[in-house]
Design a protein around this motif. Structure first.
Motif, short mmCIF file in Angstrom:
data_model
loop_
_atom_site.label_atom_id
_atom_site.label_comp_id
_atom_site.label_asym_id
_atom_site.label_seq_id
_atom_site.Cartn_x
_atom_site.Cartn_y
_atom_site.Cartn_z
N ARG A 111 83.24 43.13 79.97
CA ARG A 111 82.85 44.48 79.56
C ARG A 111 81.37 44.72 79.84
O ARG A 111 80.54 43.82 79.69
CB ARG A 111 83.14 44.68 78.07
CG ARG A 111 84.62 44.51 77.72
CD ARG A 111 84.87 44.75 76.25
NE ARG A 111 84.69 46.14 75.87
CZ ARG A 111 85.64 47.07 75.99
NH1 ARG A 111 86.83 46.76 76.49
NH2 ARG A 111 85.40 48.31 75.61
N LEU A 112 81.09 45.94 80.25
CA LEU A 112 79.71 46.38 80.50
C LEU A 112 79.14 46.92 79.19
O LEU A 112 79.71 47.85 78.60
CB LEU A 112 79.69 47.45 81.58
CG LEU A 112 78.35 48.14 81.84
CD1 LEU A 112 77.35 47.15 82.43
CD2 LEU A 112 78.52 49.34 82.77
N ALA A 113 78.03 46.35 78.74
CA ALA A 113 77.40 46.78 77.48
C ALA A 113 76.16 47.61 77.77
O ALA A 113 75.43 47.34 78.73
CB ALA A 113 77.04 45.56 76.63
N SER B 221 69.54 50.26 78.75
CA SER B 221 69.65 48.85 79.08
C SER B 221 71.12 48.50 79.34
O SER B 221 71.99 48.85 78.53
CB SER B 221 69.10 47.97 77.95
OG SER B 221 67.74 48.25 77.71
N LEU B 222 71.38 47.82 80.45
CA LEU B 222 72.74 47.45 80.84
C LEU B 222 72.84 45.94 81.00
O LEU B 222 71.93 45.30 81.53
CB LEU B 222 73.12 48.12 82.17
CG LEU B 222 73.02 49.65 82.23
CD1 LEU B 222 73.24 50.13 83.66
CD2 LEU B 222 74.02 50.29 81.29
N GLN B 223 73.98 45.38 80.58
CA GLN B 223 74.20 43.94 80.74
C GLN B 223 75.70 43.66 80.77
O GLN B 223 76.48 44.30 80.07
CB GLN B 223 73.54 43.15 79.62
CG GLN B 223 73.53 41.64 79.87
CD GLN B 223 72.63 40.90 78.89
OE1 GLN B 223 72.25 41.44 77.84
NE2 GLN B 223 72.29 39.66 79.21
N GLN B 224 76.08 42.71 81.64
CA GLN B 224 77.48 42.28 81.74
C GLN B 224 77.50 40.82 82.16
O GLN B 224 76.84 40.43 83.13
CB GLN B 224 78.24 43.14 82.75
CG GLN B 224 79.73 42.90 82.77
CD GLN B 224 80.48 43.95 83.55
OE1 GLN B 224 79.89 44.77 84.25
NE2 GLN B 224 81.79 43.96 83.44
N ASP B 225 78.26 40.02 81.44
CA ASP B 225 78.25 38.58 81.66
C ASP B 225 78.61 38.20 83.10
O ASP B 225 77.98 37.33 83.69
CB ASP B 225 79.21 37.89 80.68
CG ASP B 225 78.72 37.97 79.25
OD1 ASP B 225 77.51 38.21 79.05
OD2 ASP B 225 79.54 37.80 78.33
N CYS B 226 79.59 38.88 83.65
CA CYS B 226 80.06 38.50 84.98
C CYS B 226 79.10 38.89 86.09
O CYS B 226 78.96 38.18 87.09
CB CYS B 226 81.41 39.15 85.29
SG CYS B 226 81.32 40.92 85.64
N VAL C 191 67.23 47.58 83.25
CA VAL C 191 66.67 48.67 82.45
C VAL C 191 66.43 49.89 83.34
O VAL C 191 65.82 49.78 84.41
CB VAL C 191 65.34 48.25 81.78
CG1 VAL C 191 64.72 49.42 81.04
CG2 VAL C 191 65.59 47.09 80.83
N LEU C 192 66.94 51.04 82.91
CA LEU C 192 66.69 52.30 83.59
C LEU C 192 65.78 53.15 82.72
O LEU C 192 66.17 53.54 81.62
CB LEU C 192 68.01 53.04 83.85
CG LEU C 192 69.11 52.30 84.60
CD1 LEU C 192 70.35 53.18 84.71
CD2 LEU C 192 68.64 51.87 85.97
N ASP C 193 64.58 53.40 83.20
CA ASP C 193 63.66 54.30 82.50
C ASP C 193 63.84 55.70 83.08
O ASP C 193 63.45 55.96 84.22
CB ASP C 193 62.22 53.84 82.65
CG ASP C 193 61.83 52.83 81.59
OD1 ASP C 193 62.49 52.81 80.53
OD2 ASP C 193 60.88 52.07 81.79
N ILE C 194 64.44 56.59 82.31
CA ILE C 194 64.75 57.95 82.78
C ILE C 194 63.75 58.91 82.17
O ILE C 194 63.61 59.00 80.94
CB ILE C 194 66.19 58.34 82.38
CG1 ILE C 194 67.17 57.31 82.96
CG2 ILE C 194 66.52 59.73 82.87
CD1 ILE C 194 68.60 57.52 82.53
N LYS C 195 63.04 59.63 83.05
CA LYS C 195 61.98 60.53 82.61
C LYS C 195 62.25 61.94 83.14
O LYS C 195 62.18 62.17 84.35
CB LYS C 195 60.62 60.04 83.12
CG LYS C 195 60.29 58.62 82.66
CD LYS C 195 58.99 58.13 83.28
CE LYS C 195 58.70 56.69 82.86
NZ LYS C 195 57.46 56.18 83.50
N PRO C 196 62.58 62.87 82.25
CA PRO C 196 62.80 64.25 82.70
C PRO C 196 61.49 64.96 82.95
O PRO C 196 60.45 64.62 82.36
CB PRO C 196 63.56 64.88 81.52
CG PRO C 196 63.10 64.09 80.33
CD PRO C 196 62.84 62.70 80.81
#
Length: 307
Positions: free
Chosen positions: A111-113, A126-131, A138-143
């Motif tokens: 699963r993608l967390a 922040s995204l993490q997946q064991d596989c 980390v995605l820093d999104i700035k409008p």
């Protein structure tokens, strides 16, 4: 001490019928003030309940809302299935598909967390997946005014205070690409897809895509049941953002019997790519059918054309 008579004397307007009228008027005004206070209390109570409900919706918005947003953003090609948790923190199964109406779909194991935090001038995802994403991405999104900028960073130690702007983002089974449909579902690739980035940032400016920095995608030990060979080779696609914000593409062969080369761009006009596929002479017979599928056959090579 005697009180002067004029202090104890009642005004004329409080005597007789006038006094009764005045007391009635005071009582009426008091009732009106109480009624106004009661109505104001109800109004504030309603506003408080509405504000509380809004805060609850924002804080506990279900993860399915985020999943629906991802579907719309990717044109239905990336699905977050079986989503759990909230918009701010949750997990789901990542599935690639060919878009609306496609029968092709491939899911990643596990699963993608994700975790989303509000920052002073934007949002951090922040995204993490064991596989496939062992190191948190980390995605820093700035409008901004008419634009949205997303910077891709890594968190090697799991601490957001020590973010890196370059390194290995992740690795995925090449078979996952089969979910995108043609030609990937026909090729049924085996092998490993890896991605590295350096100062990579993506920006949408008034509906147009701009890319800064660079990335490289590697396909290692590629195989396909279409060929009788156990291994086709290893390849790398370099992506480089130029001064105009376009993404320059360069495909090269690292090793193997199937030789691939090509160049292209991704910009406001879409994706354009021109490449060529050939086979080393010793394995030309084993790769003949594959060359017919991956491009337009021209003699002993195949022309790959996109856009």
């Amino acid at each position: 001490m005697a009180v002067p008579s004029f202090f104890s004397r009642r005004p004329a307007w409080l005597k007789g019928a006038g006094a009764v009228t005045t007391r009635w008027l005071e009582s009426t005004l008091e009732v009106a003030r109480w009624e106004n206070m009661r109505k104001a209390g109800k109004r504030w109570g309603k506003w408080g309940a509405a504000l509380g409900a809004l805060v609850g919706v924002v804080l506990f918005a279900p993860a399915s809302w985020l999943a629906q947003g991802v579907v719309e953003l990717t044109g239905g090609r990336l699905l977050l299935a079986e989503s759990q948790g909230t918009v701010w923190q949750g997990d789901a199964v990542a599935i690639l598909t060919g878009g609306p109406g496609s029968r092709d779909a491939r899911a990643l194991p596990g699963r993608l967390a994700w975790r989303i935090k509000l920052k002073t001038f934007g949002v951090r995802v922040s995204l993490q997946q064991d596989c496939c994403l062992p190191t948190p991405v980390v995605l820093d999104i700035k409008p901004g005014w008419g634009r949205i900028r997303a910077e891709i960073k890594l968190s090697p130690g799991g601490q957001e205070a020590e973010l890196a702007s370059m390194g290995a983002v992740g690795h995925w089974p090449a078979a996952w690409l089969g979910g995108l449909g043609t030609p990937w579902n026909t090729l049924q690739l085996g092998g490993l897809l890896r991605m590295n980035t350096r100062d990579l940032a993506v920006e949408w400016v008034q509906g147009r895509l701009r890319v800064e920095g660079q990335a490289d995608l590697s396909l290692d030990n590629v195989s396909s049941p279409i060929s009788t060979l156990d291994r086709l080779g290893s390849y790398r696609l370099d992506l480089l953002g130029d001064a105009q914000g376009q993404l320059q593409l360069n495909l090269t062969t690292l090793d193997g019997s199937l030789q691939l080369t090509g160049q292209g761009t991704v910009g406001p006009g879409g994706t354009r790519f021109r490449g060529m596929a050939t086979a080393v002479e010793a394995d030309r017979g084993a790769l003949d059918n594959l060359l017919n599928i991956i491009g337009r056959r021209a003699g002993d090579h195949s022309v790959i054309s996109i856009g």
